[in-house]
Design an enzyme around this catalytic site. Structure first.
Site, PDB file in Angstrom:
ATOM      1  NE  ARG A  46       3.393 -32.657 -16.616  1.00 36.25           N
ATOM      2  CZ  ARG A  46       4.636 -33.174 -17.288  1.00 36.25           C
ATOM      3  NH1 ARG A  46       4.438 -33.304 -18.588  1.00 36.25           N
ATOM      4  NH2 ARG A  46       5.690 -33.502 -16.406  1.00 36.25           N
ATOM      5  CE1 TYR A  98     -17.646 -17.088 -16.259  1.00 33.37           C
ATOM      6  CE2 TYR A  98     -15.280 -17.161 -16.701  1.00 33.37           C
ATOM      7  CZ  TYR A  98     -16.533 -17.217 -16.153  1.00 33.37           C
ATOM      8  OH  TYR A  98     -16.086 -17.860 -14.654  1.00 33.37           O
ATOM      9  CG  ASP A 169     -17.167 -20.161 -23.716  1.00 28.59           C
ATOM     10  OD1 ASP A 169     -17.889 -21.287 -23.494  1.00 28.59           O
ATOM     11  OD2 ASP A 169     -16.604 -19.471 -22.821  1.00 28.59           O
ATOM     12  CE  LYS A 194     -19.245 -22.325 -15.062  1.00 32.14           C
ATOM     13  NZ  LYS A 194     -18.990 -21.514 -16.167  1.00 32.14           N
TER      14      LYS A 194
HETATM   15  C1  LIG Z   1     -17.749 -20.801 -16.235  1.00 33.84           C
HETATM   16  C2  LIG Z   1     -17.449 -20.210 -17.592  1.00 33.84           C
HETATM   17  C3  LIG Z   1     -16.019 -20.236 -18.081  1.00 33.84           C
HETATM   18  C4  LIG Z   1     -14.974 -20.801 -17.187  1.00 33.84           C
HETATM   19  O1  LIG Z   1     -14.969 -21.779 -16.765  1.00 33.84           O
HETATM   20  P1  LIG Z   1     -14.161 -22.454 -15.506  1.00 33.84           P
HETATM   21  O2  LIG Z   1     -14.679 -23.913 -15.252  1.00 33.84           O
HETATM   22  O3  LIG Z   1     -14.888 -21.607 -14.370  1.00 33.84           O
HETATM   23  O4  LIG Z   1     -12.741 -22.023 -15.336  1.00 33.84           O
HETATM   24  C5  LIG Z   1     -15.759 -19.820 -19.425  1.00 33.84           C
HETATM   25  N1  LIG Z   1     -16.779 -19.352 -20.146  1.00 33.84           N
HETATM   26  C6  LIG Z   1     -18.034 -19.471 -19.669  1.00 33.84           C
HETATM   27  C7  LIG Z   1     -19.213 -18.857 -20.633  1.00 33.84           C
HETATM   28  C8  LIG Z   1     -18.523 -19.564 -18.307  1.00 33.84           C
HETATM   29  O5  LIG Z   1     -19.686 -19.813 -17.905  1.00 33.84           O
END
Ligand SMILES: *Cc1c(COP(=O)(O)O)cnc(C)c1O
Length: 379
Positions: A46, A98, A169, A194
């Site tokens: 962990r 988001y 982000d 992504k």
């Molecule tokens: C998908 C996404 C998230 C969340 O990420 P996960 O990997 O699905 O938990 C946060 N911010 C943005 C801009 C996203 O597209």
């Protein structure tokens, strides 16, 4: 090292004991100690895992940062950042966030006494009247989802003047197109699910910072709260990253081509793509991004949910699905999918119409993609 070299080499060395050129998947929960407390820096998985460590080093380098901290998802990464706060602390966040980030901040963290302020940060001056000694984080995404608004990161940093952490982000841009730390931000977050992973086969998140004290707190939270990624998922992200620049170049080229085609098409009302000179954030995007990304939204002159649904049911190369950033193109309907939790009138206030369609452009042939979309729109 330049970016295209870093994706392949930063932090990545052949395994010293075997010569394996690819980072091994250390599928282990614990490590043998020679004497109690005496080990090679790895005690329990962990806290430390060699596959994860290589990925963290690589990610830090891609964002021109010093420290990378990996988590089991993008939201787990956001959760770790929010755990830096104390009851009574405040966050100023962009209002078209988001949906999952909004849900975590409002539904969970407001219960623990964190106060949220959501404002339109495309106007950076909106921070000025809200920022106060309790403000600990200014939170933004750019480009935003699904309207592809552009926020001027440097202007936000200037208005914040080190009174709070500026967190970006950076999921939609990826570290290839935009590096917020270079613009003065303190914390960068990615949903590596992504573009970094890039193949729609893994959920993963990460945080990158330059400040050692901040990094130590986040490593502490990573181990103490335990929302860590498994080693196989870290391997998949490392593997995806190696082609990030090549995938992104092609996806951006395809997106620019399709955005231009949509703009000239008479059944379409508005096209949202920062690469269009008509986009209101185009100049800022040109300054802070290397290219304009591969997300496009558009709406229809016949502005009904039914007309949008018909298009989404009639594409063959564009698959109807949530998420983005994979090699394959996706199509989605924010009003009923990603943004269904937002009431209709609030959606309309934000400019999100019933017929709004969101595209994640992949790396297929751009002419094939356009034909698929054109036939579906005309159907
Ligand atoms: C998908 C996404 C998230 C969340 O990420 P996960 O990997 O699905 O938990 C946060 N911010 C943005 C801009 C996203 O597209």
């Amino acid at each position: 090292m330049k970016f295209e070299t870093k994706v392949i080499h930063a932090g990545i060395n052949p395994d010293p004991s075997t010569g394996a050129i690819m980072t091994p998947i250390f599928q282990t929960s614990t490590y043998v100690q020679s004497k109690p407390g005496v080990h090679n820096g790895f005690a329990y998985a962990r806290g430390q895992n060699p596959t994860r460590k290589v990925l963290e080093t690589n990610l830090a380098s891609l964002e021109n940062g010093k420290y990378g901290i990996c988590f089991g998802s993008g939201l787990a990464a956001l959760d770790a950042i929010l755990k830096l706060l104390e009851p009574g602390d405040e966050i100023i966040a962009t209002n078209d966030l988001y949906g999952g980030s909004y849900r975590l901040m409002v539904r969970l963290y407001e219960r623990y006494g964190i106060k949220m302020h959501f404002v339109d940060l495309t106007d950076p001056d909106n921070i000025v009247s809200l920022i106060n000694p309790k403000t600990k984080i200014v939170w933004l995404e750019t480009p935003t989802n699904p309207l592809l608004n552009i926020i001027d990161i440097k202007a936000i940093v200037d208005r914040t003047k080190s009174r709070a952490f500026v967190c970006v982000d950076n999921t939609f841009a990826s570290p290839y197109l935009q590096n917020p730390l270079d613009l003065g931000a303190d914390i960068v977050l990615h949903s590596a699910t992504k573009y970094l992973g890039g193949h729609s086969d893994v959920i993963h998140g990460c945080v990158i910072v330059n400040n050692k004290e901040l990094a130590d707190k986040l490593y502490f939270i990573q181990n103490a709260a335990g929302a860590i990624p498994g080693p196989q998922d870290c391997f998949l992200i490392l593997r995806g990253i190696k082609t990030l620049h090549v995938r992104m170049d092609r996806a951006c080229e395809n997106a620019q081509y399709i955005a231009n085609k949509l703009l000239d098409f008479d059944l379409i009302d508005k096209v949202y793509y920062p690469g269009l000179t008509s986009h209101k954030g185009h100049e800022i995007a040109k300054n802070q991004m290397k290219n304009f990304g591969a997300m496009i939204s558009f709406d229809l002159k016949e502005n009904t949910q039914e007309s949008a649904t018909k298009i989404m049911e009639n594409t063959h190369l564009f698959s109807l699905a949530e998420s983005l950033g994979g090699v394959e193109s996706l199509i989605g309907h924010p009003a009923t999918m990603t943004h269904a939790a937002i009431p209709k009138e609030d959606r309309e206030k934000m400019g999100m119409s019933d017929s709004l369609i969101r595209l994640s452009i992949g790396i297929e042939n751009k002419e094939d993609l356009w034909q698929d979309l054109k036939v579906a729109i005309e159907s």
